[in-house]
Write an enzyme that holds these catalytic residues in place. Sequence first.
Site, PDB file in Angstrom:
ATOM      1  N   TYR A 148       3.608   5.626  11.673  1.00 14.11           N
ATOM      2  CA  TYR A 148       3.893   3.787  11.671  1.00 14.11           C
ATOM      3  C   TYR A 148       5.197   3.018  11.306  1.00 14.11           C
ATOM      4  CZ  TYR A 148       0.223   3.289   8.719  1.00 14.11           C
ATOM      5  OH  TYR A 148      -1.370   3.868   7.940  1.00 14.11           O
TER       6      TYR A 148
ATOM      7  N   ARG B 125       0.875  -1.170  -0.068  1.00 13.92           N
ATOM      8  CA  ARG B 125       0.019   0.109   0.414  1.00 13.92           C
ATOM      9  C   ARG B 125       0.694   1.080   0.191  1.00 13.92           C
ATOM     10  NH1 ARG B 125      -2.573   0.849   5.517  1.00 13.92           N
ATOM     11  NH2 ARG B 125      -1.177   2.395   5.598  1.00 13.92           N
TER      12      ARG B 125
ATOM     13  N   HIS C 164      -3.762   4.513   4.415  1.00 11.23           N
ATOM     14  CA  HIS C 164      -5.031   3.365   4.789  1.00 11.23           C
ATOM     15  C   HIS C 164      -6.309   3.432   3.804  1.00 11.23           C
ATOM     16  CE1 HIS C 164      -8.101   0.768   6.053  1.00 11.23           C
ATOM     17  NE2 HIS C 164      -8.610   1.503   7.139  1.00 11.23           N
TER      18      HIS C 164
END
Lengths: 372, 326
Positions: free
Chosen positions: A270, A257, A261
Site C-alpha cells: 500500500y 512509521r 504496522h
Amino acid sequence: MPKREIDLPYRIEYLSILDENGQVDIDLDPNLPEDLLLKLYRAMVLARRFDERMLILQRQGKIGTFAPIKGQEAQIGAVATLTPEDWIVPSFREAPAELWRGKTMEDILLLYGGYNEGGKTPEGVNNLPVSIPVGSQMLHAVGMAYGMKYRGRNTVAMTFFGDGATSQGDFHEAMNYASVYQVPVIFVCQNNHWAISLPRAKQTHSKTIAQKVLAYDMPGIQVDGNDVLAIYRAALEAVDRARKGGGPTFIEMVTYRLSLHTTADDPKKYRSENEVREWEKRDPITRFETYMKGKDILDDGKIGSVAEEVQASIKVAEQRAAEFSARGADPLDMFAYAYAEPTPDLVEQREELRRELEARQGTRKREPEARN
Amino acid sequence: MAKINMVQAINLALSQEMEKDDRVILLGEDIGVDGGVFRVTDGLYAKFGPERVLDTPLSESAIAGMSIGMAIYGLRPVCEMQFSGFSYFAFHQMEAHAARMRGRSQGRFSVPMVLRAPYGGGVRALEHHSESREIYWAHTPGLKMVIPSGPRNARALLVSAIRDPDPVIFYEPKAVYRAFREEVPDEEETLPIGKSRIARPGDDVTLISYGASLRPAMEAAEGLKEKDGIECEVIDLLSISPLDDTLLTESVRKTGRAVVVHEAHRSFGAGAEVAARIASKAFLYLEAPIRRVTGFDVVIPNYQREQAYLPDAFRVEQAVRETLEF
C-alpha cells in the site's frame, strides 16, 4: 440581522528546532544539560536497536506479533519532561517512552512472547499497560487526571495514540471531557502517516490533526515528530501549563512509521518505497547525533561505546526473558488475576483444568515411544 | 428504620458511602442539578458539590472510560447510565478495559467502579428504554453483574458493589423503583455479591428469578398456594455473575421441578445458564423438564404490546402447573 463572523482563533503553530540535517535553530534550542542529552541519545539508540532485535526474534519465531516503532524514537522527548509521579497512558507503539519510564525490555519480550506476565509494570513505575483497541485509552488519562485535580496533586497524565485513533469517537470524547473539566492531560498524537494501509490524507480531511483542538478550545501544536528537541520543548510547555492548572494540551507529532504496522503486515502492498526512503533521510537519531557532535558532546568513540553498552543490555534482557521462558507458562496461572478473589466457578474451573493437565501428563508418560 | 422505595434506598446507599469515603464520586448525565431522570441521585449534588457529583457531557463511553481512569487512580467512581439501553456505547470500555485491567497488569492495577443502569420494561417508555440485556455483562469475564429486587437488598448490594475491588454492573429494575416500600435500616447494611437468597420457602416446585421478574414469580407463588395449595420455593438470584447455584440446586433436589423466570430474552439468557447448572448438579432429582418463562426472542415491543411480552403471574402459574402435571 445580517450574517456576521464569529471571531475564533484558527491558527496552528508548527514547531521544528532541529532540521533533518541536524542544524539547530539557536533561538529555540532548549539547551538541555549535557547529561540529559546523552540520556536521550542513549534511550533513542536503545529503542531502535531493541526494535530491530525484536523483529529478528519475531522472524525466528521466538516472539509473536508486535508493533515496531522504528522512526518514532523521538517520542522520548515528550516523556523526558515528566516526573516519576506523573502518569503515562500509552497505546501500543510507545515502547521507547515506556522504557524511558522504567518498563523493562525483559517484560516487553515476555509480553510479545505470549506471557501475560510481561503486561505488568514494575511497582512505582506510573505507566499503564499497552492498550490495543485503537483510540480507547485516552479516556483513562482523563479520569486519572480528574483524580489528580480532585486530590490537588501537581501531576499530569500524558496519553499517546496514533493518527488513526483520531477517527474514533472515544478520542473526541476524551478531548471534550478533558476540556470541560480542565484536567491536566497531555494528548500526544504520533501522526506516523499510516494506520495500517490507510494514509493520513484519507484518515481525516483536515489539513492538520492539531487543528481538531479548535472544537474543544484546547491549546494545540504541531511539531516535527522526528525532532526530539521540538517535542521536548512543546511537551514541557504543555506539562507546565497543566501543572499550573491550565488544563489539557494537544501535541501532534508529525513522524513516520519506517517499519511495519505489526509483524503481520506487508507495507509494500500500500505504500511506495520512495516515500519510505524520503523519510529515512529525516531519521530522528541521525540528526540528533549531528547536533550532539556539533556540541562536542558526542564523538565516534562515544557513539561506539553507547552502541556496545546498548547491545549488552539487550542481551541481558533476552537472557532474563529466556530464563523465564525456560520455566514455562503454568496454564493454571490464567485464573490468577480474573478478580481480586476467585469466584467459586473459577475455583472449580481451575481445579477442572488441573485434573485435566494431570491426566494429559499421565497419557504422555504412558506412551512416549508411540509417536516416534 | 423507615419504609422507603428503591429509589430512596439507592440514594441512601450512595449518600452514606459518599459521607464515609471521599473516594466515592458520582458521574453521569443529568445526575447533579437535576438529580437524575429517575431522581435516584436527588439532593446529592447539593450535599457533596460539583466535584463529587459530575453532570457529564452526553457520552456513555466517556462516562465509563473516565470512571476507569478514576478507579485506576484510586477513586471509587459510581457512574450512571441513564438507561441500560444506552449503555452499549460504554460496553467497549467496560469489556476492553474495566474487565481486563487487573489481568492485563498482572494485579498491579484494578478498576473498582460501579456502573449503575435502570433496566427492564413496564413503564410505558420509548424504544431503547425497556430492555433487559444483563447477559452481555454477565458473559464478560472480569465483570460482576448484580440485580436487586427490592429496596432493602438494593441498598445493601449497592454498598457492597461500591466497596468491591472489581468492576460491578448494577442493574436497577425501574419497574420496581417506586412500586413498593420496605423497611430499610439507617444503620449500615451490606449483602455479599455472588449469593442468592430464598425469597419464599416451599416444597413443590422451585421458581428461580431476579430483579423485576421476582414480583410476578412471587405473585404466582401466592396465587398457586391460594388456589391449589401448591407451595413454590422462590429463589432470588441477586447476582447474575458470579452466579450462586447452591441454593437453587438444593431447592431442586428437594422439589424435583424448576421454572426460571426473567424478562430478558429466552435464548442464551440467564435461564439457560441456570438450567444447565440444574441439569449438571441435580439431574437425577428432576421429575420434569426445566421450564423457562421469559421475554421472547424479539426486541421488546412498544408499550401497547409490552404486557404480552413481559412474563406475568398468569404465565408463571401456567408453567408451574404444566411442570407439576408432567
